[in-house]
Enzyme design. Sequence first.
Site, PDB file in Angstrom:
ATOM      1  N   TYR A  12      -4.727   5.580  -0.449  1.00 16.34           N
ATOM      2  CA  TYR A  12      -4.331   5.018  -1.058  1.00 16.34           C
ATOM      3  C   TYR A  12      -5.194   4.297  -2.072  1.00 16.34           C
ATOM      4  O   TYR A  12      -6.830   4.469  -1.633  1.00 16.34           O
ATOM      5  CB  TYR A  12      -4.898   3.598   0.506  1.00 16.34           C
ATOM      6  CG  TYR A  12      -3.864   3.915   2.201  1.00 16.34           C
ATOM      7  CD1 TYR A  12      -3.020   2.516   1.666  1.00 16.34           C
ATOM      8  CD2 TYR A  12      -4.763   4.679   2.539  1.00 16.34           C
ATOM      9  CE1 TYR A  12      -2.388   2.716   2.886  1.00 16.34           C
ATOM     10  CE2 TYR A  12      -3.612   4.665   3.458  1.00 16.34           C
ATOM     11  CZ  TYR A  12      -2.401   3.319   3.916  1.00 16.34           C
ATOM     12  OH  TYR A  12      -1.548   3.974   4.817  1.00 16.34           O
TER      13      TYR A  12
ATOM     14  N   LYS B 183      -2.208  -2.562  -2.869  1.00 16.55           N
ATOM     15  CA  LYS B 183      -2.449  -1.443  -2.696  1.00 16.55           C
ATOM     16  C   LYS B 183      -1.724  -0.623  -3.854  1.00 16.55           C
ATOM     17  O   LYS B 183      -0.416  -0.604  -4.153  1.00 16.55           O
ATOM     18  CB  LYS B 183      -1.894  -1.353  -1.378  1.00 16.55           C
ATOM     19  CG  LYS B 183      -2.790  -1.485  -0.263  1.00 16.55           C
ATOM     20  CD  LYS B 183      -2.329  -1.547   0.976  1.00 16.55           C
ATOM     21  CE  LYS B 183      -2.033  -2.601   2.200  1.00 16.55           C
ATOM     22  NZ  LYS B 183      -2.536  -1.722   3.255  1.00 16.55           N
TER      23      LYS B 183
ATOM     24  N   ASP C  66      -2.087  -0.759  17.104  1.00 14.06           N
ATOM     25  CA  ASP C  66      -0.580  -1.647  16.554  1.00 14.06           C
ATOM     26  C   ASP C  66       0.326  -2.111  17.156  1.00 14.06           C
ATOM     27  O   ASP C  66       1.768  -2.443  17.464  1.00 14.06           O
ATOM     28  CB  ASP C  66      -0.263  -0.335  15.506  1.00 14.06           C
ATOM     29  CG  ASP C  66      -0.976  -0.136  14.424  1.00 14.06           C
ATOM     30  OD1 ASP C  66      -1.553  -1.250  13.691  1.00 14.06           O
ATOM     31  OD2 ASP C  66      -0.235   1.021  13.240  1.00 14.06           O
TER      32      ASP C  66
ATOM     33  N   HIS D  55       0.220  -3.540   8.060  1.00 18.03           N
ATOM     34  CA  HIS D  55      -1.397  -3.944   8.051  1.00 18.03           C
ATOM     35  C   HIS D  55      -1.380  -5.017   6.452  1.00 18.03           C
ATOM     36  O   HIS D  55      -0.500  -4.700   5.814  1.00 18.03           O
ATOM     37  CB  HIS D  55      -2.322  -3.126   7.980  1.00 18.03           C
ATOM     38  CG  HIS D  55      -2.012  -2.102   9.320  1.00 18.03           C
ATOM     39  ND1 HIS D  55      -2.537  -0.859   9.043  1.00 18.03           N
ATOM     40  CD2 HIS D  55      -2.019  -2.485  11.113  1.00 18.03           C
ATOM     41  CE1 HIS D  55      -2.228  -0.095  10.325  1.00 18.03           C
ATOM     42  NE2 HIS D  55      -1.984  -1.942  11.006  1.00 18.03           N
TER      43      HIS D  55
END
Length: 180
Positions: free
Chosen positions: A132, A72, A168, A62
């Site tokens: 995250y 991130k 996905d 992603h």
Amino acid sequence: MKFVEVKLPGVFVVELERETDARGFFARSWCQKEFQARGFNSNLVQCNISFNRKKGTLRGLHYQAGSDAEVKLVRCTRGKVYDVVVDIRPDSATFKKWCAVELAADKHTMLYIPAGFAHGFQTLEDETEVFYQMSNFYKPDSARGLRWNDPAFGIRWPIPNPVLSAKDQSYKDFNSKVIA
């Protein structure tokens, strides 16, 4: 904190420097000044948790496109993951190259991923949780994905036949003209 660059420029494993005593340990896991001093984007505005019931669950790859691209900082807070980043910056010397790092709750390491990289992970244990921190707010219109097993990257995932979401599974073959 100790910052160790991996084989993709700008991607770092962040190791905690622990102060240990009879009670356990104390460590700083985030310091805006330390990240700024290394030239990292330290404007982290959103935190997310991904809980995964089954070993072999794969999430990714992603990213957010354009001006919504995000940095991130990823940490496994329960269990263990095989964490993968792919360089999707067309002008980069490492374009389409990938690297993987094992993140484990008991190791307390993190992965700093700059903008311009796709990210995904596969769980190596049941009941795994990933935390995250991101530099941009999630914007559904900017959300993109790459196929986890696309031959354009040749990623070697540790567990065959992963548990995948329908989304996905739906990503098409890589096309560098549509990554932005």
